[in-house]
Write a protein that holds these residues in place. Structure first.
Motif, PDB file in Angstrom:
ATOM      1  N   TYR A  61       0.841  -1.196   0.000  1.00 61.13           N
ATOM      2  CA  TYR A  61       0.000   0.000   0.000  1.00 61.13           C
ATOM      3  C   TYR A  61       0.874   1.243   0.000  1.00 61.13           C
ATOM      4  O   TYR A  61       1.946   1.255   0.577  1.00 61.13           O
ATOM      5  N   GLY A  62       0.385   2.289  -0.630  1.00 59.50           N
ATOM      6  CA  GLY A  62       1.114   3.542  -0.678  1.00 59.50           C
ATOM      7  C   GLY A  62       0.820   4.416   0.521  1.00 59.50           C
ATOM      8  O   GLY A  62      -0.242   4.310   1.142  1.00 59.50           O
ATOM      9  N   MET A  63       1.733   5.280   0.821  1.00 64.58           N
ATOM     10  CA  MET A  63       1.576   6.207   1.941  1.00 64.58           C
ATOM     11  C   MET A  63       0.734   7.421   1.553  1.00 64.58           C
ATOM     12  O   MET A  63       0.030   7.983   2.392  1.00 64.58           O
ATOM     13  N   SER A  64       0.751   7.825   0.275  1.00 64.52           N
ATOM     14  CA  SER A  64       0.080   9.070  -0.101  1.00 64.52           C
ATOM     15  C   SER A  64      -1.401   9.132   0.265  1.00 64.52           C
ATOM     16  O   SER A  64      -1.853  10.168   0.735  1.00 64.52           O
ATOM     17  N   PRO A  65      -2.197   8.047   0.120  1.00 65.63           N
ATOM     18  CA  PRO A  65      -3.604   8.154   0.524  1.00 65.63           C
ATOM     19  C   PRO A  65      -3.790   8.289   2.038  1.00 65.63           C
ATOM     20  O   PRO A  65      -4.856   8.677   2.505  1.00 65.63           O
ATOM     21  N   ARG A  66      -2.763   7.996   2.786  1.00 66.16           N
ATOM     22  CA  ARG A  66      -2.840   8.069   4.251  1.00 66.16           C
ATOM     23  C   ARG A  66      -2.380   9.424   4.793  1.00 66.16           C
ATOM     24  O   ARG A  66      -2.479   9.678   5.975  1.00 66.16           O
ATOM     25  N   ARG A  67      -1.873  10.278   3.909  1.00 63.52           N
ATOM     26  CA  ARG A  67      -1.460  11.619   4.320  1.00 63.52           C
ATOM     27  C   ARG A  67      -2.660  12.556   4.249  1.00 63.52           C
ATOM     28  O   ARG A  67      -3.454  12.485   3.318  1.00 63.52           O
TER      29      ARG A  67
END
Length: 75
Positions: free
Chosen positions: A25-31
């Motif tokens: 999973y990518g970090m960008s959607p969690r920022r």
């Protein structure tokens, strides 16, 4: 958390990993800002054995080395 090399596109790495049956999973959607930079992966190893973890890491390394579907952003 794994930091991707400069020029790597988080979404492309994730898509290429999924083709290889690796669910990262990518970090960008969690920022809160949704920022795509820096490109990072969220790692989770729940309910996986050491062999499966090693294989997943090797697949993503192959993607980043260009041995699998490209993970670099279009130039």
């Amino acid at each position: 958390m794994a930091h991707l090399p400069r020029g790597a596109d988080e979404r492309s790495v994730i898509a290429a990993a999924r083709v290889q049956s690796v669910g990262w999973y990518g970090m960008s959607p969690r920022r809160s800002s949704g920022a795509r930079d820096p490109a990072q992966l969220v790692l989770g190893f729940g309910n996986l054995g050491e062999r499966a973890i090693r294989a997943g890491v090797e697949e993503v390394a192959g993607i980043l080395r260009g041995e699998r579907e490209t993970a670099l952003a279009p130039q």
